[in-house]
Design a protein around this motif. Structure first.
Motif, PDB file in Angstrom:
ATOM      1  N   GLU A  14     -34.788 -96.824  16.043  1.00  9.98           N
ATOM      2  CA  GLU A  14     -35.443 -95.577  16.451  1.00  9.98           C
ATOM      3  C   GLU A  14     -35.494 -95.427  17.964  1.00  9.98           C
ATOM      4  O   GLU A  14     -35.366 -94.321  18.497  1.00  9.98           O
ATOM      5  CB  GLU A  14     -36.860 -95.530  15.866  1.00  9.98           C
ATOM      6  N   ASN A  15     -35.673 -96.545  18.660  1.00  5.97           N
ATOM      7  CA  ASN A  15     -35.808 -96.486  20.117  1.00  5.97           C
ATOM      8  C   ASN A  15     -34.507 -96.680  20.875  1.00  5.97           C
ATOM      9  O   ASN A  15     -34.379 -96.213  22.013  1.00  5.97           O
ATOM     10  CB  ASN A  15     -36.828 -97.535  20.583  1.00  5.97           C
ATOM     11  N   PHE A  16     -33.550 -97.375  20.264  1.00  3.90           N
ATOM     12  CA  PHE A  16     -32.321 -97.713  20.998  1.00  3.90           C
ATOM     13  C   PHE A  16     -31.036 -97.227  20.328  1.00  3.90           C
ATOM     14  O   PHE A  16     -29.988 -97.222  20.975  1.00  3.90           O
ATOM     15  CB  PHE A  16     -32.244 -99.229  21.204  1.00  3.90           C
ATOM     16  N   GLY A  17     -31.102 -96.869  19.059  1.00  7.00           N
ATOM     17  CA  GLY A  17     -29.905 -96.379  18.386  1.00  7.00           C
ATOM     18  C   GLY A  17     -29.390 -97.347  17.343  1.00  7.00           C
ATOM     19  O   GLY A  17     -29.817 -98.498  17.264  1.00  7.00           O
ATOM     20  N   ALA A  18     -28.463 -96.877  16.524  1.00  6.63           N
ATOM     21  CA  ALA A  18     -27.897 -97.690  15.443  1.00  6.63           C
ATOM     22  C   ALA A  18     -26.838 -98.644  15.978  1.00  6.63           C
ATOM     23  O   ALA A  18     -26.332 -98.483  17.095  1.00  6.63           O
ATOM     24  CB  ALA A  18     -27.301 -96.777  14.366  1.00  6.63           C
ATOM     25  N   ALA A  19     -26.489 -99.642  15.155  1.00  6.81           N
ATOM     26  CA  ALA A  19     -25.538-100.672  15.576  1.00  6.81           C
ATOM     27  C   ALA A  19     -24.102-100.356  15.191  1.00  6.81           C
ATOM     28  O   ALA A  19     -23.174-100.971  15.719  1.00  6.81           O
ATOM     29  CB  ALA A  19     -25.942-102.018  14.962  1.00  6.81           C
ATOM     30  N   GLU A  20     -23.900 -99.410  14.273  1.00  3.70           N
ATOM     31  CA  GLU A  20     -22.563 -99.206  13.735  1.00  3.70           C
ATOM     32  C   GLU A  20     -21.554 -98.794  14.807  1.00  3.70           C
ATOM     33  O   GLU A  20     -20.399 -99.211  14.794  1.00  3.70           O
ATOM     34  CB  GLU A  20     -22.595 -98.154  12.619  1.00  3.70           C
ATOM     35  N   GLY A  21     -21.946 -97.937  15.751  1.00  5.97           N
ATOM     36  CA  GLY A  21     -21.031 -97.495  16.797  1.00  5.97           C
ATOM     37  C   GLY A  21     -20.544 -98.640  17.659  1.00  5.97           C
ATOM     38  O   GLY A  21     -19.363 -98.693  18.037  1.00  5.97           O
ATOM     39  N   GLU A  22     -21.426 -99.577  17.946  1.00  6.61           N
ATOM     40  CA  GLU A  22     -21.038-100.744  18.727  1.00  6.61           C
ATOM     41  C   GLU A  22     -20.041-101.591  17.957  1.00  6.61           C
ATOM     42  O   GLU A  22     -19.110-102.162  18.531  1.00  6.61           O
ATOM     43  CB  GLU A  22     -22.290-101.566  19.078  1.00  6.61           C
ATOM     44  N   GLY A  23     -20.214-101.662  16.628  1.00 10.00           N
ATOM     45  CA  GLY A  23     -19.285-102.425  15.814  1.00 10.00           C
ATOM     46  C   GLY A  23     -17.880-101.850  15.835  1.00 10.00           C
ATOM     47  O   GLY A  23     -16.891-102.590  15.880  1.00 10.00           O
ATOM     48  N   ILE A  24     -17.770-100.542  15.831  1.00  4.97           N
ATOM     49  CA  ILE A  24     -16.463 -99.886  15.899  1.00  4.97           C
ATOM     50  C   ILE A  24     -15.786-100.173  17.236  1.00  4.97           C
ATOM     51  O   ILE A  24     -14.587-100.449  17.308  1.00  4.97           O
ATOM     52  CB  ILE A  24     -16.620 -98.372  15.661  1.00  4.97           C
ATOM     53  N   ARG A  25     -16.563-100.131  18.310  1.00  6.62           N
ATOM     54  CA  ARG A  25     -16.004-100.418  19.638  1.00  6.62           C
ATOM     55  C   ARG A  25     -15.518-101.865  19.710  1.00  6.62           C
ATOM     56  O   ARG A  25     -14.452-102.156  20.269  1.00  6.62           O
ATOM     57  CB  ARG A  25     -17.061-100.164  20.719  1.00  6.62           C
ATOM     58  N   TYR A  26     -16.300-102.770  19.130  1.00 10.63           N
ATOM     59  CA  TYR A  26     -15.901-104.183  19.109  1.00 10.63           C
ATOM     60  C   TYR A  26     -14.586-104.351  18.363  1.00 10.63           C
ATOM     61  O   TYR A  26     -13.663-105.028  18.844  1.00 10.63           O
ATOM     62  CB  TYR A  26     -17.004-105.010  18.440  1.00 10.63           C
ATOM     63  N   LEU A  27     -14.482-103.735  17.200  1.00 11.06           N
ATOM     64  CA  LEU A  27     -13.285-103.889  16.379  1.00 11.06           C
ATOM     65  C   LEU A  27     -12.049-103.352  17.094  1.00 11.06           C
ATOM     66  O   LEU A  27     -10.992-103.994  17.101  1.00 11.06           O
ATOM     67  CB  LEU A  27     -13.486-103.154  15.055  1.00 11.06           C
ATOM     68  N   ARG A  28     -12.174-102.201  17.712  1.00 15.60           N
ATOM     69  CA  ARG A  28     -11.043-101.600  18.428  1.00 15.60           C
ATOM     70  C   ARG A  28     -10.570-102.514  19.548  1.00 15.60           C
ATOM     71  O   ARG A  28      -9.357-102.741  19.722  1.00 15.60           O
ATOM     72  CB  ARG A  28     -11.468-100.238  18.982  1.00 15.60           C
ATOM     73  N   ASN A  29     -11.499-103.077  20.286  1.00 13.82           N
ATOM     74  CA  ASN A  29     -11.135-103.964  21.392  1.00 13.82           C
ATOM     75  C   ASN A  29     -10.599-105.307  20.896  1.00 13.82           C
ATOM     76  O   ASN A  29      -9.713-105.888  21.519  1.00 13.82           O
ATOM     77  CB  ASN A  29     -12.345-104.177  22.307  1.00 13.82           C
ATOM     78  N   GLU A  30     -11.125-105.789  19.773  1.00 13.28           N
ATOM     79  CA  GLU A  30     -10.626-107.055  19.240  1.00 13.28           C
ATOM     80  C   GLU A  30      -9.167-106.917  18.805  1.00 13.28           C
ATOM     81  O   GLU A  30      -8.340-107.799  19.095  1.00 13.28           O
ATOM     82  CB  GLU A  30     -11.473-107.502  18.050  1.00 13.28           C
ATOM     83  N   PHE A  31      -8.841-105.836  18.132  1.00 14.39           N
ATOM     84  CA  PHE A  31      -7.452-105.645  17.709  1.00 14.39           C
ATOM     85  C   PHE A  31      -6.511-105.565  18.909  1.00 14.39           C
ATOM     86  O   PHE A  31      -5.401-106.119  18.883  1.00 14.39           O
ATOM     87  CB  PHE A  31      -7.333-104.376  16.866  1.00 14.39           C
ATOM     88  N   ALA A  32      -6.935-104.879  19.955  1.00 13.00           N
ATOM     89  CA  ALA A  32      -6.110-104.793  21.162  1.00 13.00           C
ATOM     90  C   ALA A  32      -5.900-106.171  21.767  1.00 13.00           C
ATOM     91  O   ALA A  32      -4.792-106.520  22.207  1.00 13.00           O
ATOM     92  CB  ALA A  32      -6.757-103.854  22.169  1.00 13.00           C
ATOM     93  N   HIS A  33      -6.958-106.975  21.775  1.00 11.79           N
ATOM     94  CA  HIS A  33      -6.875-108.336  22.312  1.00 11.79           C
ATOM     95  C   HIS A  33      -5.921-109.194  21.480  1.00 11.79           C
ATOM     96  O   HIS A  33      -5.067-109.917  22.035  1.00 11.79           O
ATOM     97  CB  HIS A  33      -8.271-108.955  22.328  1.00 11.79           C
ATOM     98  N   LEU A  34      -6.045-109.109  20.164  1.00 10.49           N
ATOM     99  CA  LEU A  34      -5.198-109.926  19.297  1.00 10.49           C
ATOM    100  C   LEU A  34      -3.736-109.507  19.366  1.00 10.49           C
ATOM    101  O   LEU A  34      -2.843-110.355  19.281  1.00 10.49           O
ATOM    102  CB  LEU A  34      -5.705-109.854  17.854  1.00 10.49           C
ATOM    103  N   ARG A  35      -3.471-108.226  19.507  1.00 13.62           N
ATOM    104  CA  ARG A  35      -2.084-107.774  19.631  1.00 13.62           C
ATOM    105  C   ARG A  35      -1.397-108.414  20.828  1.00 13.62           C
ATOM    106  O   ARG A  35      -0.200-108.705  20.803  1.00 13.62           O
ATOM    107  CB  ARG A  35      -2.034-106.246  19.755  1.00 13.62           C
ATOM    108  N   GLN A  36      -2.165-108.662  21.880  1.00 14.38           N
ATOM    109  CA  GLN A  36      -1.612-109.230  23.106  1.00 14.38           C
ATOM    110  C   GLN A  36      -1.436-110.737  23.037  1.00 14.38           C
ATOM    111  O   GLN A  36      -0.447-111.269  23.538  1.00 14.38           O
ATOM    112  CB  GLN A  36      -2.499-108.879  24.300  1.00 14.38           C
ATOM    113  N   CYS A  37      -2.398-111.434  22.432  1.00 14.95           N
ATOM    114  CA  CYS A  37      -2.362-112.891  22.574  1.00 14.95           C
ATOM    115  C   CYS A  37      -2.221-113.664  21.261  1.00 14.95           C
ATOM    116  O   CYS A  37      -1.836-114.835  21.293  1.00 14.95           O
ATOM    117  CB  CYS A  37      -3.607-113.384  23.327  1.00 14.95           C
ATOM    118  N   GLU A  38      -2.503-113.061  20.124  1.00 12.28           N
ATOM    119  CA  GLU A  38      -2.386-113.805  18.869  1.00 12.28           C
ATOM    120  C   GLU A  38      -2.258-112.827  17.698  1.00 12.28           C
ATOM    121  O   GLU A  38      -3.139-112.734  16.836  1.00 12.28           O
ATOM    122  CB  GLU A  38      -3.616-114.715  18.666  1.00 12.28           C
TER     123      GLU A  38
END
Length: 311
Positions: A241-265
């Protein structure tokens, strides 16, 4: 910062059969500008030589019943044993100081009188694979920052992000928000961080205060951990209620993780996809934990002892 601040600091480490970490952990603590007798170990009935080795190091070792352990109550009890400590550094047994300035650099965040809590940078364990490394790179960047309530418009729930593996608390700020909840089984540090931010305090991230700490979770462990995250969010609606939901942060994490893995593993991308499904399934189940039998929750959680404790 002055050495006087370190003199008023106590390091608290909950332990349970920490033997495999002790050589590196005690060596790392020995290198810090803090005396061994300013280390309090609260041990949950270890059956190895954890207590003896910490006592030989000079730490104060206190026993705590394993059946009563939880993340909040055990830490709150430890803090109650050190009433004169003005700054409290909470560590876990598997967080290994990276250099001799680790604790000093964290505590000096309190030179800003508005900072109520600070946490340090977690580096991946030597030899860790790309998925494990990315988690630390994403959540613990190389640039320090100080966050306040005003940052919630920009960061949402990430404003309250911290870690109980290596964090420090200004005692008066900790007491002002009621300290750790005694029945907290998960993310007790985030609750305190959120309350401090709402009370007008600041949360500091010290990128130059580093420990080696990461986990090579199995897919099953990822599921169970995110079940606990879902339970935590269900039981703490005020954070959303005070800071927002967590789901949006999870999507950002996933997008960045895939980009990282494409480059190195790139070979790890299928595993990452399965992990993501497991995390999401665990989280959604955690969000409906009130409708689940206790015996089921004990099987789904990373903290089964919490659910099986006597009522």
């Amino acid at each position: 910062m002055s050495d006087d601040m370190l003199a008023r600091t106590v390091v608290v480490i909950p332990t349970l059969n920490a033997g495999s970490y002790l050589s590196r952990l005690i060596d790392g603590l020995q290198a810090q500008a803090i005396r061994p007798d300013q280390v309090l170990v609260i041990d949950s009935e270890s059956t190895d030589d954890t207590c003896e080795r910490f006592a030989a190091f000079g730490a104060k070792v206190v026993s705590y019943p394993r059946r009563n352990f939880n993340h909040g109550g055990t830490r709150a009890h430890a803090i109650s044993l050190i009433p004169d400590a003005e700054y409290i550094v909470m560590m876990t047994q598997d967080a290994i100081p990276a250099d001799g300035g680790t604790i000093r650099n964290l505590v000096r965040c309190f030179a800003d009188p508005d900072v109520g809590m600070a946490y340090g940078r977690q580096l991946p364990r030597p030899g860790s694979r790309a998925i494990e490394r990315f988690s630390r790179l994403f959540n613990y960047p190389a640039v320090s920052e100080v966050r306040s309530l005003a940052d919630r418009a920009r960061l949402g729930v990430k404003t309250t992000f911290c870690s109980n593996s290596f964090a420090a608390y200004r005692r008066v700020a900790y007491d002002d928000v009621g300290g750790f909840e005694h029945d907290a089984f998960f993310a007790e540090d985030q609750v305190v961080a959120g309350r401090m931010l709402l009370a007008g305090r600041k949360l500091a991230y010290a990128a130059d205060a580093c420990v080696h700490h990461s986990h090579d979770y199995t897919i099953k462990e990822e599921f169970r951990r995110y079940f606990d995250v879902g339970v935590f969010h269900l039981r703490n609606p005020w954070l959303r209620e005070n800071f927002g939901a967590a789901e949006g942060e999870g999507i950002r994490y996933l997008r960045n993780e895939f980009a990282h893995l494409r480059q190195c593993e790139p070979a790890s991308i299928p595993t990452s996809l399965v992990r993501t499904i497991a995390k999401y399934a665990g989280y959604r189940l955690g969000r409906v934990e009130a409708s689940l039998p206790t015996r089921v929750k004990a099987r789904l959680s990373m903290q089964p002892r919490y659910w099986r404790k006597p009522t």
